[in-house]
Design a protein around this motif. Sequence first.
Motif, short mmCIF file in Angstrom:
data_model
loop_
_atom_site.label_atom_id
_atom_site.label_comp_id
_atom_site.label_asym_id
_atom_site.label_seq_id
_atom_site.Cartn_x
_atom_site.Cartn_y
_atom_site.Cartn_z
N ALA A 2 86.88 116.03 -40.61
CA ALA A 2 85.51 115.71 -40.33
C ALA A 2 84.57 116.70 -40.54
O ALA A 2 83.39 116.80 -41.12
CB ALA A 2 85.26 114.97 -39.28
N GLY B 160 78.49 110.37 -42.25
CA GLY B 160 79.92 110.62 -42.20
C GLY B 160 80.17 112.04 -42.90
O GLY B 160 81.16 112.22 -43.00
N GLY C 212 79.85 114.93 -41.29
CA GLY C 212 80.23 115.71 -40.28
C GLY C 212 79.08 116.52 -39.31
O GLY C 212 79.46 117.37 -38.56
N THR D 151 79.93 115.42 -35.67
CA THR D 151 81.02 116.04 -35.11
C THR D 151 80.71 117.56 -34.94
O THR D 151 81.19 118.21 -33.89
CB THR D 151 82.09 115.79 -36.23
N GLY E 70 82.11 117.28 -44.57
CA GLY E 70 82.43 118.34 -43.84
C GLY E 70 82.47 119.70 -44.22
O GLY E 70 82.59 120.61 -43.53
#
Lengths: 254, 339, 259
Positions: B26, B47, B49, B52, B219
């Motif tokens: 991620a 999505g 990252g 995260t 990411g």
Amino acid sequence: MSRGIALAVAWRSVHNYFTNLAFLLPSIVFPLFFFTAFAGGLSAVGNLPGFDFPSGYTAFQFVFVLLQSAAFGGVFTGFGIARDFEGGFARRFLLAATDRRAIVAGYALAALTRAAVTWAVLTTVALVAGMEVGGGGVDLFGLFGLAVLVNLAAALWAAGVAMRVRSLQGGPLMQFPTFLVLFLAPVYVPLDLLSGWIHAVASVNPITALLEAGRGFISGEPTVVALAFAIAIALPLLFALWARGGLRRAEAAG
Amino acid sequence: MAVDSGERAGIEVEGLVREFKNGPRAVDGIDLRVAPGEIYGFLGPNGAGKSTTVLMLTTLLPPTAGTARVGGRDIVKEGPRVRALIGAALQEAALDPLLSGREHMRLQTALHGLPRAERTARGDELLARVGLSQAADRKVGGYSGGMKRRLDLALALVHGPRILFLDEPTTGLDIQSRTALWDEVARLAAEEGVTVFLTTQYLEEADALADRVGIIDRGRIVAEGTPAALKAAIGRPTVEAVPHEATDRERVAAVLSRFGEAGEGTRREGASVLLEGGESQLAEVVRALDAEGIAIERLQLHAPSLDDVFLAKTGRSLEGAEDQPAPEAGSEEAGAVGG
Amino acid sequence: MSAALPTQVGQLARRSVLRTLRQPAQIVSALVFPLFLLAVNSGGLKDATDLPGFPTDSYLTFALAVPFIQGALFSVMNAGTDLARDIETGFLNRLALTPLRGAALLSGLLAGAVVLGLMQAATYLAVGLIAGAELAAGAPGALVLVALSVSLTVGFGSIGLFAALRTGSGEAVQSLFPVFFVFLFISSMALPLDLIQTQWFHDVASANPVSYLLQAFRSLLIEGWNAGDLALGFAISAAILLAGMYAAATALKSRLVRT
């Protein structure tokens, strides 16, 4: 009525039921569990003075569990309808159907199909457990006929609630009255062994006649058949009007 | 090791990685630095990252590899000290619908160890600051989305943090609520010197608020710098032309090539050019296409935006980015850090 | 700055109690449903007391033990779904960003279960006595009965917390209800163990700890003071609480992976 729509709605419900363990298992396991708990745990009640049911306590409880599973099977159909409305899927049916009563018929047909599966498993287990069946083919036809009508009545009741509330929050509204009506009946002993307030309530509870007739069928000594079928036919007719009202409300809401 | 007050309010990240079991990375090795008092915008599609990264920097998720210091404290080894320095308003508003705004304040101030005598005053002060005094005693379940976000921000400020993490704070809000939140964030940084790490998928939010922007995709940070510098690196205005007939694409590209370099990351169905002569060349472009008899379905002049920066670095638009398949490792699109 | 442990527990306990009291549907169903079943079962099985060896003349007294167990089951659902909601909404993350200790979180969350347990126990006992049930152990027995009920509620509540922490889902917690339901039904819920005729049912019920919990309550209602039954009931309750809290604490470590 549009047969195609009814079959399409029924197919979808039945398909989801068989391909989704979360739906399939509880509808089979719970009735089996109740049957086991009541017939197994309370079998000594069959020895009470005045309890002279010819086919034994297992058969006595089988009839209750059969009708209970019929009723709750109908109620769970209502959950499915509520879920469809909440998620917007029901709008597809409303758009597609020329005669929207067929939608309700489809759901009811699905309820019956699911109930039939439950009854097949329940009956098999009861017979393997040694249940005595005093009744013949006609009697058993009468017993399962009652179950079919109870299932239909419960499905239409729940459908009416579901289409009015259009949300799973209506679940308790569907379940609780059904539960009340079922349990305020001669569940554990025959009516004449009840006393006090529960005897008074059970005496006027329409489910009592259905239970007594069902137990009469399974023991081969039919009783109160006419009254039971009159009630069993009246209930779906009454709840069909209720469901139709619900459908109109749902249509008006868009 | 002594930490001076300047370091105390900054963020330093080196090679931070977060891998999930049987899943993708991620966060795939990011480096960044946020100076004390800066508003750092972390921009990327769903999505990418972002969240995260925030979870790791706020110590709620341990990294798989790499290091990070928040306020001079190591996020892995000094978790409790990091938490004492930071406030966070995460992606969900994270409120209890059964409690009122004031009750939330009471709980939060008590858990942060504020002396009993100060709790009410601090709570009232923050509620007033975010415009929730009147609604303070109503249950949060009845709050609008904007009110919930404001309460969320106020709760994050209870203990006077030097560093504030905001994870998509204005997603789903109306313009008015969004602007109010921006104003408060800008004030916190300007007047109180709070360092703000803000994740967003909204270009205008990063443009409006951030001193510097890091753009993350799959990411990795693909670009970093001030919004102006990032856009200037893309540089000249771009004209993009989409022909009516897909077969004319090559002819369009050939015409446009007379006016400058081909634009990077052009969408498949068209061609683009970085106008060497600026926007004034647009009329000439139109005449040239017309002279070749090419029917054009769409002709657009772009002033560079952060979306163009993203497009240039990844070949995809920020808005469509989450719909595209992941690039293979080592491909041109597996972006490099830069800006 | 970090709040002292008692402050943390106190604040979370306060929140837990407030939340419980502000969800009347939870309270009402936890009170009404078991009482309804008590009414139906004690009415329907009244004549079961005629079975030779039945320990009392009053089926209502015998059946009054059951709502206390059912109430504890509701505690699993209520405590578990409340915590699951905190996880789903991210509120647990909010708490994790404070200096909150895990022990304080779990203890505080169970405070709501204690309040509900007290309300339940008092209600069941009051309604049962008004309806004609006996309490052989008298007023001191009532206190012990309430204490046993509350300890059981807290114990089951900790299982609910474990389920919530393990799954992070309110739906998953709700799906546990049938499992506990089975434990309740395949027990001496409706008849004393020695009057259960079906052998397999008797064997399973004899191994089911719920049968001995029921017996502990019944010992106070029917016999008076039976140290052995009471000790076993409290021991099972304590074991459930210890096991539940240990499991919840372990699950909390995984759920709250903050550094």
